[in-house]
Design a protein around this motif. Sequence first.
Motif, mmCIF file in Angstrom:
data_model
loop_
_atom_site.group_PDB
_atom_site.id
_atom_site.type_symbol
_atom_site.label_atom_id
_atom_site.label_comp_id
_atom_site.label_asym_id
_atom_site.label_seq_id
_atom_site.Cartn_x
_atom_site.Cartn_y
_atom_site.Cartn_z
ATOM 1 N N UNK A 138 6.877 -5.538 -7.663
ATOM 2 C CA UNK A 138 6.519 -5.033 -8.931
ATOM 3 C C UNK A 138 6.321 -3.306 -9.152
ATOM 4 N N UNK A 139 5.754 -2.929 -8.015
ATOM 5 C CA UNK A 139 5.479 -1.276 -8.054
ATOM 6 C C UNK A 139 6.682 -0.427 -7.800
ATOM 7 N N UNK A 140 7.613 -1.260 -6.943
ATOM 8 C CA UNK A 140 9.028 -0.618 -6.519
ATOM 9 C C UNK A 140 9.813 -0.640 -7.754
ATOM 10 N N UNK A 141 9.857 -1.813 -8.840
ATOM 11 C CA UNK A 141 10.554 -1.862 -10.040
ATOM 12 C C UNK A 141 9.823 -0.774 -10.987
ATOM 13 N N UNK A 142 8.731 -0.429 -10.934
ATOM 14 C CA UNK A 142 8.227 0.401 -12.011
ATOM 15 C C UNK A 142 8.865 1.951 -11.700
ATOM 16 N N UNK A 156 0.876 -1.125 -0.065
ATOM 17 C CA UNK A 156 -0.060 -0.039 0.013
ATOM 18 C C UNK A 156 0.996 1.285 -0.035
ATOM 19 N N UNK A 157 1.940 1.188 0.887
ATOM 20 C CA UNK A 157 2.727 2.414 0.912
ATOM 21 C C UNK A 157 3.466 2.633 -0.415
ATOM 22 N N UNK A 158 4.004 1.630 -1.139
ATOM 23 C CA UNK A 158 4.596 1.923 -2.284
ATOM 24 C C UNK A 158 3.474 2.196 -3.548
ATOM 25 N N UNK A 159 2.383 2.054 -3.282
ATOM 26 C CA UNK A 159 1.227 2.418 -4.250
ATOM 27 C C UNK A 159 1.135 3.887 -3.890
ATOM 28 N N UNK A 216 1.893 7.191 -6.514
ATOM 29 C CA UNK A 216 0.921 8.209 -6.833
ATOM 30 C C UNK A 216 1.245 9.700 -6.631
ATOM 31 N N UNK A 217 1.958 9.763 -5.508
ATOM 32 C CA UNK A 217 2.345 10.933 -4.929
ATOM 33 C C UNK A 217 3.785 11.830 -5.234
ATOM 34 N N UNK A 218 4.791 10.960 -5.584
ATOM 35 C CA UNK A 218 5.967 11.351 -5.676
ATOM 36 C C UNK A 218 6.646 11.105 -7.220
#
Length: 361
Positions: free
Chosen positions: A312-316, A186-189, A193-195
């Motif tokens: 996956x989110x971190x890699x993006x 959730x934090x990575x999402x 979205x914000x950074x």
Amino acid sequence: MRGRADIDVTSEERNEKVRRLDPLRLDEDLRALPKMNETADVAALARVLGGAVPSDESVAGFTPAECLAAMRDLGMYLGSIKRHGVSPFDVVPGAARSLELLGQRTRMIPRDTVYHYTCWNPVGERERLYTGHQMERCLIDAIRTCVPDLAYAVEVGRSLQGEDPADSSYSDKIFSLASYIAAADRAMGDVIAQVTPEFFAQVLRPFFEEVDIAGHTYMGPAAAHIPIFLVDILLWASDRSSGEYLKFCQEFASHTLPHWQEWCSEWMRTPSVTSRVTAALDGFRSPAEAANAESSARGLRQALRSLISFRGKHLVMARRAYHEEIRLYEMGSGGARVELLEEILALTRQNGAMITAATPR
């Protein structure tokens, strides 16, 4: 374990205790830090740091919480001066000794870590910021929010050591661990979205440069040092990883909390949860034990899915931030290249697929 009660991140009460402290009386000066960085005023940064360096006697008189707060605040100037291309120890030679003493008191590295920058960083007007930008606040808050949950995941994982996946309590703990890991996803999402990748790569990343103290190199307060790597080691990486990732885990561990450093060393020599659950599924069991093992496998599958989603989110984010048209550095703030993140995701997926295939529907 000595020092454990004072240096922990699972307790909001203890975290808040550190946040409230200002042992070096830097609250007012730190409000001006973003402006000093904007104008690259190294002389002013060095002047504040030099005036704030505590004496040996002061460090000896600090409580553990005051040591953490002092390291937090000195670290903001350490990273700021280094960001402007100057060695902080060239302009303030006495700072190195104070940092070493503070590190000895807390049994942590002699510089600030991601925990000083996030969990022990005040919220609101007193928040310590390099830039003052809202995106920096968002990044700090995302990490500050998820680290306690990851710390609980580590605690639950430790309680699994020595237990049988065919016991009824094992699956309950695995599902609990999986729920805590979801906080990192959730934090990575929120970060995505914000950074923006441009802000992280070009504005914030330069403040996380490494420094050399007494012949050793210490990385800055990188998000890579949150305990997600400990969860990896516990769940799959101790015996199902690559040598390169395990080497990085050892380096990450040195930048975390004292008891986590010890647990990391221990867990790297023990079978992973994936290996133990797989063995339990393959072994001869009573119907009740077989059902428990299958439940443990389902809990592990859920935990690995959360890890895969986070990775996956971190890699993006990393691919965007370290794209050659954007990046200022080839290496991430934790010292790893994007290729290693790709390998970690692939290995996590591989272990997740194996558990999925072995788990009855």
